[in-house]
Design an enzyme around this catalytic site. Structure first.
Site, short mmCIF file in Angstrom:
data_model
loop_
_atom_site.label_atom_id
_atom_site.label_comp_id
_atom_site.label_asym_id
_atom_site.label_seq_id
_atom_site.Cartn_x
_atom_site.Cartn_y
_atom_site.Cartn_z
N ASP A 222 0.86 -1.18 0.00
CA ASP A 222 0.00 0.00 0.00
C ASP A 222 0.91 1.23 0.00
O ASP A 222 2.13 1.15 0.16
CB ASP A 222 -0.98 0.00 1.18
CG ASP A 222 -2.20 0.89 0.89
OD1 ASP A 222 -2.14 1.72 -0.05
OD2 ASP A 222 -3.22 0.78 1.60
N TYR A 223 0.28 2.38 -0.17
CA TYR A 223 0.97 3.65 -0.37
C TYR A 223 1.93 3.97 0.79
O TYR A 223 1.49 4.21 1.92
CB TYR A 223 -0.09 4.73 -0.45
CG TYR A 223 0.31 6.05 -1.05
CD1 TYR A 223 -0.13 6.42 -2.32
CD2 TYR A 223 1.08 6.96 -0.34
CE1 TYR A 223 0.20 7.64 -2.87
CE2 TYR A 223 1.42 8.18 -0.89
CZ TYR A 223 0.97 8.52 -2.15
OH TYR A 223 1.29 9.73 -2.68
#
Ligand code: NOJ
Length: 734
Positions: free
Chosen positions: A263-264
């Site tokens: 994820d980011y």
């Protein structure tokens, strides 16, 4: 390309180039004409690193992406194309109901059609991968991201997530109009303590496996080509560096062979978690756990080569990750056509086209959940002489789409006023805002500010009260703001903002015939709303066809088709709140008349509206559950049947739900679990036999020895219209 060609390409690539393929950066770093924009200041990437990047997130547009693709490929030593990824969660330009509302449809075919439509639009705009579906199980309405899930039941989530994967990907992701799906967030992200986004998740392995993993697994079995890691910890290890979770569970047990993306920023965030001393350690943990692409942090490009030199990682690990990325590009056909379906003409023809709007409209009506309908106030009469006042900040509002919606022109979203006016009203209708959205300045999570104007309150209220006094019926259009939901939008207070509640109270003083439409991305506390309204209907965030769908349902052209995908508590203090809880040694019968039982002394142990609940415009009766046998053994099936009758006076669709309970196990089992559902349409007076086949594996769980199996004993079958209604029979599992 053939596999040997991909491998030959890999062999020919430099280490730097391979590692570049493992980096994903945000599109803000790329302009149309030049590759770099000023955004380099916040994300300290060098030009060389940027030139080697293998994938880009969050930009779209056919012409734009073609240019970016050309510019990037020209700089890549082997001219490898970029992958373009985007969060297409509730549609691309034709925005449709948020995933939680899709969950309410209990209609995987609808979810599939919506995903297919989103893929058609998104791929025309140049996108190759969508960061959807979110298969996370959610049980706490405080968590802002419940809106992005299809709800509190893993079985329903699995069916819906798999349908979405099929819709996005079709038979072949390379086909025109298709894109690859990325299942997220692996794993257990929905279990954030207290519903606080990004907080710890504390789950037993048994609960993780029994309740949380099945939905991801169904999406993976539907052949989702990517999986995204989650921000949270599991057993005190962040997922992004969790070797057991990724290698053993995801790859080995679930057989996932696609691309695993972080994820980011989640790789570098392992430093904040305190599990990596620095980004170099974080890179070692993430790549070591088998994370192929690092989204928006630079641990891999900065440190992997060094880690290989030090013997902490191997070249094989890099090769493996890079090959997976190359394979995905190849599956999408990008080596032959790096633009894939990007086409400005198709974009023009498809985005918000009539056929797409029509589907969004159907989906919205199917997702509306009618929770109360006293005196049959709904559907409203559309006849001359009938006065209907539409009041509230959502009565003429274009912002009716959920978080993660990026319409290029919000004014194309049909407001309730527009929809109702277009429907051709015989009734005498009027519209007034009634109140502002909030009662004070409010910082929305997208950075915008809602500025409260104290001077407007009284005039808005006066106008609304005058209209309500005149009207036969009032439709109040209230709810939370879409930017109070989604990522980083957890709330401790799950009510409709006080300013709007004030409006409802004041209107109720002058007119008892109130229909309240509730906009929300989560269950809200609706006790007072329900007391003051004759009808309450959840419309969630319905998207671009909001007004048309509301008009269809309010005036009876369609019935509301939704059933609650999450339990609605009396009060937020009951969260986390879900129907399939474990059995207690001191069960509570839902009243306040008992002592020393599980629960609170000041709140009944039940919910206001249970999972699975919702009404249409007719009524149904269920006959008793009949079983084809009373003993079920390995390899056998029992059929459970009910007679369903439409006892009302119009055609309607009922969502028949099958729940199973293992009454006695080597570990404590949930009170009941959804194991089947079917939407059945019947004419007035018509009956149908609705059957479900039950096999032993539908009762499997991780037993006391952590073996996934079913155990002999008495089981209960419940077939009803919601999770709280008892209509059951028992059989022996032998
Ligand atoms: C962070 C979110 O958690 C995830 O769901 C999303 O796909 C990525 N950002 C990319 O936007």
């Amino acid at each position: 390309m053939r596999e040997e060609q991909l491998k030959a390409l890999l062999q020919d690539m430099s280490t730097e180039e391979k590692i570049g393929q493992l980096l994903q950066v945000a599109g803000t770093l790329f302009g149309e004409d030049s590759l770099i924009t000023g955004a380099l200041d916040y994300f300290k990437i060098t030009q060389e690193e940027l030139d080697r990047t293998g994938s880009i997130l969050s930009i779209s547009g056919a012409e734009r992406l073609k240019k970016v693709q050309d510019a990037c490929m020209a700089k890549q030593p082997h001219h490898i194309p970029q992958l373009f990824m985007l969060d297409i969660i509730n549609g691309f330009e034709t925005i449709y109901p948020v995933p939680l509302a899709q969950g309410a449809t209990f209609d995987p075919d609808m979810a599939e059609k919506l995903a297919e439509m989103a893929a058609r639009e998104g791929s025309a705009a140049g996108i190759h991968v969508t960061f959807s579906p979110m298969a996370d199980l959610v049980r706490d309405a405080r968590w802002g991201r419940v809106m992005e899930s299809t709800g509190e039941d893993s079985f329903l989530n699995g069916k819906m997530s798999a349908a979405m994967v099929r819709g996005y990907q079709g038979r072949n992701v390379a086909d025109k109009g298709r894109m690859a799906a990325c299942v997220k967030h692996f794993a257990g992200y929905g279990g954030a303590e207290g519903g606080r986004d990004y907080d710890t998740v504390e789950l037993s392995e048994r609960t993780l496996r029994d309740e949380y993993l099945p939905a991801y697994k169904e999406a993976i079995d539907a052949d989702a080509r990517l999986v995204m890691t989650s921000f949270n910890t599991l057993n005190h290890v962040p997922s992004t560096g969790n070797k057991w979770l990724m290698k053993k569970v995801l790859r080995e047990e679930m057989g996932f062979d696609g691309v695993l993306i972080s994820d980011y920023g989640a790789v570098a965030e392992m430093v904040n978690h305190g599990i990596a001393g620095d980004e170099k350690d974080a890179a070692e943990l993430a790549l070591g756990a088998g994370v192929d692409i690092e989204m928006m942090s630079l641990a891999y490009v900065r440190h992997v080569e060094e880690l290989i030199a030090e013997g902490r990682l191997t070249m094989e690990q890099v090769d493996e990750a890079c090959l997976r990325v190359l394979r995905l590009k190849n599956e999408l056909g990008l080596f032959e056509n790096p633009y894939k379906d990007a086409d400005a003409e198709d974009e023009k023809a498809l985005l918000l086209c009539d056929a797409h709007r029509k589907l969004a409209r159907e989906a919205a009506a199917e997702s509306f959940c009618l929770l109360k309908n006293e005196d049959g106030i709904l559907p409203l009469k559309n006849q001359a002489g009938e006065k209907v006042a539409f009041i509230g900040p959502y009565s003429d509002n274009h912002e009716v789409f959920g978080s993660w919606s990026f319409p290029s022109d919000a004014s194309k979203m049909v407001t309730i006023r527009q929809g109702v006016e277009k429907a051709g009203m015989e009734a005498d209708i009027c519209f007034c805002e009634g109140s502002q959205m909030f009662g004070a300045d409010y910082r929305l999570k997208d950075g915008r500010r809602f500025i409260y104007d104290a001077g407007k309150k009284q005039p808005l209220l006066d106008e609304a009260i005058a209209a309500a006094k005149e009207a036969d019926r009032v439709v109040l259009c209230l709810g939370e703001h879409s930017q109070q939901t989604g990522e980083a939008a957890s709330r401790t207070d799950i009510t409709i903002p006080e300013e709007q509640m004030d409006l409802l109270r004041r209107v109720a003083e002058v007119n008892p015939n109130i229909v309240t439409l509730v906009f929300a991305g989560r269950p809200l506390e609706l006790l007072e709303v329900s007391r003051l309204s004759k009808a309450v209907m959840m419309v969630w965030f319905p998207g671009c066809e909001c007004g048309n769908a509301v008009a269809d349902v309010l005036f009876g052209a369609k019935e509301p088709g939704g059933r609650l995908p999450m339990s609605f508590p009396y009060t937020v203090a009951q969260e986390p709140c879900y129907y399939n809880r474990f059995r207690s040694g001191r069960p509570n019968n839902g009243t306040l008349e008992q002592s020393f039982v599980m629960g609170y002394i000041d709140q009944m142990d039940r919910v206001l509206y249970p999972f699975g609940y919702g009404m249409g415009y007719t009524s149904f009766s269920y006959g008793p559950v009949r079983l084809s046998g009373d003993r079920l053994g390995d390899g056998q099936t029992i059929t459970a049947t009910v007679t369903l009758t439409n006892t009302g006076d119009r055609e309607g669709t009922e969502t028949v739900q099958l729940y199973l309970t293992d009454l006695f196990g080597s570990v404590v089992r949930p009170v009941k679990q959804l194991r089947g559902f079917r939407r059945v349409s019947l004419q007035p007076g018509e009956s149908a036999e609705v059957s479900f086949d039950i096999t032993p594996d539908m009762l499997s769980f991780y037993n006391i020895d952590m073996k996934y199996t079913w155990e002999p004993g008495t089981c209960k079958v419940n077939i009803a219209g919601d999770s709280a209604t008892e209509n059951s029979a028992v059989f022996e599992l032998v």
